[in-house]
Design a protein around this motif. Structure first.
Motif, PDB file in Angstrom:
ATOM      1  N   CYS A  20     -13.060   3.925   1.732  1.00  0.00           N
ATOM      2  CA  CYS A  20     -12.773   3.391   3.075  1.00  0.00           C
ATOM      3  C   CYS A  20     -12.607   4.503   4.107  1.00  0.00           C
ATOM      4  CB  CYS A  20     -11.499   2.546   3.037  1.00  0.00           C
ATOM      5  SG  CYS A  20     -11.667   1.092   2.014  1.00  0.00           S
TER       6      CYS A  20
ATOM      7  N   ARG B 263     -10.865  -4.800   1.045  1.00  0.00           N
ATOM      8  CA  ARG B 263     -10.375  -3.487   0.621  1.00  0.00           C
ATOM      9  C   ARG B 263     -10.029  -2.564   1.791  1.00  0.00           C
ATOM     10  NH1 ARG B 263     -14.657  -0.396  -2.584  1.00  0.00           N
ATOM     11  NH2 ARG B 263     -14.524  -2.175  -3.983  1.00  0.00           N
ATOM     12  N   CYS B 264     -10.975  -2.429   2.726  1.00  0.00           N
ATOM     13  CA  CYS B 264     -10.752  -1.435   3.777  1.00  0.00           C
ATOM     14  C   CYS B 264      -9.813  -1.929   4.885  1.00  0.00           C
ATOM     15  CB  CYS B 264     -12.086  -0.973   4.348  1.00  0.00           C
ATOM     16  SG  CYS B 264     -13.041  -0.058   3.103  1.00  0.00           S
TER      17      CYS B 264
ATOM     18  N   ALA C 272      -6.485  -1.127   3.342  1.00  0.00           N
ATOM     19  CA  ALA C 272      -6.235   0.314   3.288  1.00  0.00           C
ATOM     20  C   ALA C 272      -5.493   0.787   4.532  1.00  0.00           C
ATOM     21  CB  ALA C 272      -7.554   1.057   3.138  1.00  0.00           C
ATOM     22  N   LYS C 273      -5.550  -0.013   5.608  1.00  0.00           N
ATOM     23  CA  LYS C 273      -4.937   0.396   6.874  1.00  0.00           C
ATOM     24  C   LYS C 273      -3.692  -0.417   7.214  1.00  0.00           C
ATOM     25  CE  LYS C 273      -9.158   2.311   8.765  1.00  0.00           C
ATOM     26  NZ  LYS C 273      -9.954   2.147   7.514  1.00  0.00           N
TER      27      LYS C 273
ATOM     28  N   TYR D 252      -0.118   4.537   1.964  1.00  0.00           N
ATOM     29  CA  TYR D 252       0.012   4.443   3.420  1.00  0.00           C
ATOM     30  C   TYR D 252       1.486   4.503   3.833  1.00  0.00           C
ATOM     31  CZ  TYR D 252      -1.665   3.293   8.112  1.00  0.00           C
ATOM     32  OH  TYR D 252      -1.987   3.339   9.441  1.00  0.00           O
TER      33      TYR D 252
ATOM     34  N   ASN E 113       0.869  -1.171   0.000  1.00  0.00           N
ATOM     35  CA  ASN E 113       0.000   0.000   0.000  1.00  0.00           C
ATOM     36  C   ASN E 113       0.916   1.235   0.000  1.00  0.00           C
ATOM     37  OD1 ASN E 113      -1.769   2.063   0.578  1.00  0.00           O
ATOM     38  ND2 ASN E 113      -2.782   0.998   2.279  1.00  0.00           N
TER      39      ASN E 113
ATOM     40  N   PHE F 293      -8.260  -2.259  -5.207  1.00  0.00           N
ATOM     41  CA  PHE F 293      -7.716  -1.450  -4.124  1.00  0.00           C
ATOM     42  C   PHE F 293      -7.714   0.041  -4.462  1.00  0.00           C
ATOM     43  CE2 PHE F 293      -4.259   0.316  -1.494  1.00  0.00           C
ATOM     44  CZ  PHE F 293      -4.798   0.000  -0.262  1.00  0.00           C
TER      45      PHE F 293
ATOM     46  N   SER G  64     -10.160   2.183  -2.749  1.00  0.00           N
ATOM     47  CA  SER G  64     -10.131   2.324  -1.294  1.00  0.00           C
ATOM     48  C   SER G  64     -10.020   3.780  -0.857  1.00  0.00           C
ATOM     49  CB  SER G  64      -8.983   1.504  -0.692  1.00  0.00           C
ATOM     50  OG  SER G  64      -7.739   2.094  -1.035  1.00  0.00           O
ATOM     51  N   TYR G  65      -9.356   4.571  -1.656  1.00  0.00           N
ATOM     52  CA  TYR G  65      -9.138   5.974  -1.286  1.00  0.00           C
ATOM     53  C   TYR G  65     -10.453   6.720  -1.116  1.00  0.00           C
ATOM     54  CZ  TYR G  65      -6.836  10.522  -1.167  1.00  0.00           C
ATOM     55  OH  TYR G  65      -6.379  11.747  -0.787  1.00  0.00           O
TER      56      TYR G  65
END
Ligand SMILES: *[C@@H]1O[C@H](CO)[C@@H](O)[C@H](O)[C@H]1NC(C)=O
Length: 210
Positions: free
Chosen positions: A210, A179-180, A183-184, A63, A60, A203, A206-207
């Motif tokens: 999420c 997905r979410c 995202a983390k 992130y 990711n 993915f 996700s921006y």
């Protein structure tokens, strides 16, 4: 799965592949990593950070970049982060994938090291790890070997978690795609190239979702 002509095409189009002169086998991962460190020390001093990541790991990028932006300025030197393994011992059972003989590594403990699946380090460490490797006998376990070099340097790897330590950002266990959840995290483990491509498309949403 990787076809030679694809590699040549990638190299011609983008000039982003570096080839070195050794047999690229699992047993030789330490050689590969030390060659990367040497190359980085020579050509990449303009960058603050570098990442080593296996081909079957989901990354990711957004992130990761945010995470590095949030680090203090002191983390631009002697900084290495990922999933830290701090109480590992050598496997002495010769059928184990990570077996190491007492002849090769007599100590009964390993220093803290970051899982080789993926780790991020300040680029000054490339030169320092190269230097330290002169004092550390090669062993075929690449991530442990980097840990041994860090031990020589007196650098402690930093566990990458969220602020209060609730979430391991470098998730080295296999994680079902969601997905979410992804995202983390910075990384997640256990994908073949086809799956990585499929996940990547989803993915991107996700921006916004999420
Ligand atoms: C590691 O690389 C060296 C140099 O290319 C080669 O001679 C050796 O056979 C390789 N070892 C393994 C186990 O692949």
């Amino acid at each position: 799965w990787i076809v030679l002509s694809h590699l040549e095409k990638e190299s011609k189009e983008y000039g982003d592949i570096i080839q070195m002169d050794f047999v690229d086998s699992y047993h030789n991962l330490t050689i590969k990593t030390m060659m990367i460190m040497n190359w980085m020390a020579t050509y990449c001093q303009g960058a603050w950070y570098a990442m080593k990541i296996d081909a079957d790991i989901f990354l990711n990028v957004r992130y990761l970049v945010d995470y590095l932006h949030d680090q203090s300025e002191s983390s631009r030197k002697d900084f290495i982060t990922g999933s830290v393994i701090s109480d590992a011992v050598p496997h002495r059972d010769s059928f184990n994938k990570w077996y190491i003989s007492e002849d090769l590594y007599p100590d009964s403990w390993y220093p803290p090291y970051v899982s080789g699946a993926a780790y991020v380090f300040s680029t000054d460490l490339a030169r320092k790890i190269s230097w330290a490797s002169r004092f550390v006998r090669p062993i075929p376990l690449e991530d442990v070997y980097v840990g041994l070099c860090l031990h020589v340097l007196g650098v402690k790897p930093v566990y990458a978690t969220t602020f209060l330590g609730f979430r391991n950002l470098f998730e080295v266990r296999r994680l079902k795609y969601e997905r979410c959840t992804f995202a983390k995290r910075i990384i997640a483990n256990g994908f073949n190239p086809q799956n990585l491509l499929r996940i990547w498309h989803d993915f991107q949403k996700s921006y916004f979702t999420c």
